[in-house]
Write an enzyme that holds these catalytic residues in place. Sequence first.
Site, PDB file in Angstrom:
ATOM      1  N   ASP A  57      34.193  77.398 -67.896  1.00 47.88           N
ATOM      2  CA  ASP A  57      35.150  77.633 -66.806  1.00 47.88           C
ATOM      3  C   ASP A  57      36.358  78.468 -67.239  1.00 47.88           C
ATOM      4  OD1 ASP A  57      34.017  76.510 -64.513  1.00 47.88           O
ATOM      5  OD2 ASP A  57      34.772  74.497 -64.945  1.00 47.88           O
ATOM      6  N   ARG A  82      37.214  70.811 -69.686  1.00 46.98           N
ATOM      7  CA  ARG A  82      38.065  72.005 -69.711  1.00 46.98           C
ATOM      8  C   ARG A  82      39.269  71.846 -70.652  1.00 46.98           C
ATOM      9  NH1 ARG A  82      39.375  74.980 -64.230  1.00 46.98           N
ATOM     10  NH2 ARG A  82      39.663  76.607 -65.800  1.00 46.98           N
ATOM     11  N   ARG A 132      43.751  67.296 -58.817  1.00 44.84           N
ATOM     12  CA  ARG A 132      43.827  67.686 -60.223  1.00 44.84           C
ATOM     13  C   ARG A 132      45.212  67.395 -60.817  1.00 44.84           C
ATOM     14  NH1 ARG A 132      39.618  71.249 -61.622  1.00 44.84           N
ATOM     15  NH2 ARG A 132      37.792  70.571 -60.456  1.00 44.84           N
ATOM     16  N   HIS A 161      42.348  72.561 -55.350  1.00 43.30           N
ATOM     17  CA  HIS A 161      43.503  73.193 -55.997  1.00 43.30           C
ATOM     18  C   HIS A 161      44.341  73.844 -54.897  1.00 43.30           C
ATOM     19  CE1 HIS A 161      41.754  74.071 -60.307  1.00 43.30           C
ATOM     20  NE2 HIS A 161      42.658  73.126 -60.391  1.00 43.30           N
ATOM     21  N   CYS A 255      41.751  82.425 -58.853  1.00 43.29           N
ATOM     22  CA  CYS A 255      41.412  81.580 -60.007  1.00 43.29           C
ATOM     23  C   CYS A 255      41.216  82.402 -61.271  1.00 43.29           C
ATOM     24  CB  CYS A 255      40.114  80.825 -59.750  1.00 43.29           C
ATOM     25  SG  CYS A 255      40.154  79.773 -58.315  1.00 43.29           S
TER      26      CYS A 255
END
Length: 262
Positions: A57, A82, A132, A161, A255
């Site tokens: 990612d 991550r 998150r 997000h 992103c």
Amino acid sequence: MCPPEHFTVEYAINPWMDTSVPVDPALALKQWSMLKDTLTELGHAVHVLDARPGLPDMVYSANGAFSVDGTVYGARFRHPQRADEAAAHQAFYRTVPSWRFVAPEHVNEGEGDFAYLPGAYGGIVLAGYGFRTDPAAHAEAQEVLGRPVVSLRLIDPAFYHLDTALAALDDRHVTYYPGAFSPASQRVLAQLFPDAVLADRGDAEAFGLNLVSDGLNVILNTEAAAMRDKVRAAGYNPISVDLSELKRGGGSVKCAVAELRP
Ligand code: ARG
């Protein structure tokens, strides 16, 4: 930016990720390169982080930090898959002597959940929570950055997000999909941004809010055709880039770009 050299969908930490559908690595890299070239052609300087094996990612570089006025508030990822990305971003910022890097105590996913509006109310930060970023990180960011941080609660797992539900179109104008936010957060947004460009669920599902704007040009992904028209009607120059492969990981244009605010 970070090239999708090791991009795969081998775990699922958001509803868009389907580990049973293989990604096309060559296409992902080609599409990412087009995005990078688009930014470069518009005159923006792009720094590239080396992709690391085992961090599929990492292409979503927006999550690695959040910078305002030369201060960099580092990320701390929610999911262990991550976690190691944070160090790669930190290493980049620490190579630039003029940056002040601050390591975070609380979980936060950088620009995924933070947006900065330099021209709104003297400069404010919008911050998302619910999936998150820990709300405690909002207060921490305010202490680190010395800018007011407005907390907004995200309620739909598809828009996990802030940058999947809201974007800055320029220094003080935003676009957002109200349904991604709690009713109270919708009222906060309506109070702060009465002239916002409102997006609908289809725009958000096409990742049309996951855009990057330099205040004039708005880069968004090809699938978000209705959003492109809204952006144009609002007076900006939309530029579409095909990022179909990155959508498989639950992300798009924004992103893939960490904006540097020296
Ligand atoms: N697969 C990544 C994750 O779920 C996608 C991150 C998308 N990044 C973003 N800024 N919204 O963490």
